[in-house]
Design an enzyme around this catalytic site. Structure first.
Site, PDB file in Angstrom:
ATOM      1  N   ASP A 225       9.489   2.981   1.958  1.00 45.41           N
ATOM      2  CA  ASP A 225       8.282   3.753   2.246  1.00 45.41           C
ATOM      3  C   ASP A 225       8.001   3.647   3.737  1.00 45.41           C
ATOM      4  OD1 ASP A 225       5.741   4.752   2.639  1.00 45.41           O
ATOM      5  OD2 ASP A 225       4.890   3.856   0.838  1.00 45.41           O
TER       6      ASP A 225
ATOM      7  N   PHE B 239       0.859  -1.183   0.000  1.00 47.74           N
ATOM      8  CA  PHE B 239       0.000   0.000   0.000  1.00 47.74           C
ATOM      9  C   PHE B 239       0.891   1.227   0.000  1.00 47.74           C
ATOM     10  CE2 PHE B 239      -2.340   3.548   1.753  1.00 47.74           C
ATOM     11  CZ  PHE B 239      -3.464   3.528   0.952  1.00 47.74           C
TER      12      PHE B 239
ATOM     13  N   LYS C 233       2.377  11.419   6.915  1.00 44.77           N
ATOM     14  CA  LYS C 233       1.512  11.192   8.068  1.00 44.77           C
ATOM     15  C   LYS C 233       1.990  11.917   9.317  1.00 44.77           C
ATOM     16  CE  LYS C 233      -0.665   6.978   6.344  1.00 44.77           C
ATOM     17  NZ  LYS C 233      -1.906   7.618   5.926  1.00 44.77           N
TER      18      LYS C 233
END
Length: 406
Positions: A232, A147, A261
């Site tokens: 990531d 993801f 985030k």
């Protein structure tokens, strides 16, 4: 006499969303109005312990006082210039973030997906300018069940059919191999490979932690094959796993790290591509950009986030409370939990399907005052703020035990 306006309930507000909001989410039926630390409160005043923390965007809890203060100070001075001009906050942010990660240069963006898209462009440009891959032939190797976002390029290398179906044609240039499989990775990398792009821990897939040595193997392979290792860390980074970056559990240093985030402290969207100088140095003016990327408000908040992490306090808390989390989950195996994976304050919990789906278990926990989020099948994810206390964490685990027993 005019009657006083009726306070709108959660049910009222949920119904009001139906005709005007795109239906690209299926949220739990709770309407949050206020929050502080690890707790949120709905419009009726009911309190919930937040065990999701905005998918790690709220690593430092809701409205951390240092981050709120940094935002307020900057709001009174300057919020946006665009990158057409310099601003007085950006250099300090980039310098501190590069220092925190042990890398050289920073490309500031806004969202995690933008950071991934930016890394794809940078890796391809590096492949053409530095590695000598023929123009238009660069490939990037990724892992199945990944993801990295939901833009059209990113879903081109997703294996999640919900994210892909109906959104083609897809962007070429990606090769998908099984996660945690070094032999498959070795077979996929060739002279056209610009980069290997992976999550050091796969969050959306259910907090899948690879075998010891996998990340070390990825680093060794990419060096030997002459391509970039892009990690990531948008969900796994910035203290979540008990280290600043998840790759640090194996002492690995990628060429490129993607952050987002938690970098915005739950206040503004902030992301970044952080890399070695010879990698990000391939970009020239006009080749990439963002009106809001690196804006003064984002830079001020991002700098305050880095300052919190520089103390090491939050990494230590995640590591120490991670022991509590693992112990609590281990005690539930065979009592409604069939398995779990955890690192630091992050866990994927597989619930016995006979008890319910992940969604059903999440709804039951919500009714008991604990907020989590389901992922595939009967798996729920736990990612509380790093500011949570051991007592609050133990209370949440107790509530999970109660729900599973019921």
């Amino acid at each position: 006499m005019t009657a006083p306006a009726r306070t709108r309930t959660s049910a009222d507000l949920i119904r009001a969303e139906e005709p005007v909001l795109a239906h690209n989410y299926h949220p739990l039926p709770v309407v949050v109005a206020r929050a502080e630390g690890a707790w949120v409160e709905d419009v009726e005043g009911r309190r919930y312990l937040d065990m999701l923390a905005g998918y790690s965007a709220l690593n430092f809890g809701h409205r951390h006082p240092d981050l709120i203060a940094a935002a307020h100070r900057q709001l009174d001075r300057l919020t946006l210039t665009s990158r057409a001009f310099h601003n007085d906050r950006l250099a300090a942010f980039a310098e501190r973030l590069a220092g925190l990660t042990g890398l050289d240069m920073v490309l500031p963006m806004n969202t995690g997906a933008e950071a991934v898209e930016s890394a794809v462009k940078v890796a391809r440009k590096w492949a053409y300018d530095v590695k000598g891959v023929p123009d238009g032939q660069a490939t990037i190797v990724v892992a199945a069940e990944n993801f990295h976002g939901r833009t059209t390029t990113i879903v081109s290398f997703s294996t999640d059919e919900t994210a892909r179906t109906g959104f083609g044609p897809f962007t070429p240039g990606f090769r998908i191999v099984p996660y945690n499989d070094l032999a498959a990775l070795e077979a996929a990398v060739d002279d056209t490979t610009a980069a290997v792009l992976i999550e050091p821990i796969q969050g959306e897939a259910g907090v899948v932690v690879p075998d010891d040595g996998y990340l070390t193997g990825v680093r060794e392979l990419t060096r030997r094959k002459g391509c970039l290792f892009v990690s990531d860390e948008i969900q796994s980074g910035l203290g979540r796993t008990g280290r600043t970056l998840a790759v640090e559990h194996e002492g690995v240093e990628p060429d490129v790290v993607l952050l987002g985030k938690a970098l915005g402290g739950g206040i503004v969207p902030v992301s970044a591509v952080v890399a070695r100088r010879e990698v990000l140095g391939v970009l020239r003016p006009g080749e990439h950009g963002s009106t809001f990327g690196g804006n003064p408000l984002a830079a001020a908040v991002g700098t305050a986030v880095v300052e919190l992490l520089e103390t090491g306090e939050f990494q230590r808390r995640a590591a120490e409370l991670g022991v509590v989390l693992r112990g609590g989950l281990a005690s539930l195996v065979g009592k409604g939990v069939v398995g779990f994976r955890a690192r630091g304050l992050w866990a994927g919990v597989d619930v016995d399907p006979a008890i319910g789906t992940g969604r059903e278990v999440s709804e039951r926990l919500m009714r008991e005052g604990v907020l989590v989020k389901d992922t595939h099948g009967s798996t729920i994810r736990l990612a509380p703020p790093l500011t949570i206390t051991s007592g609050e964490l133990e209370s949440a685990l107790g509530t999970l035990e109660k729900v599973l027993a019921a």
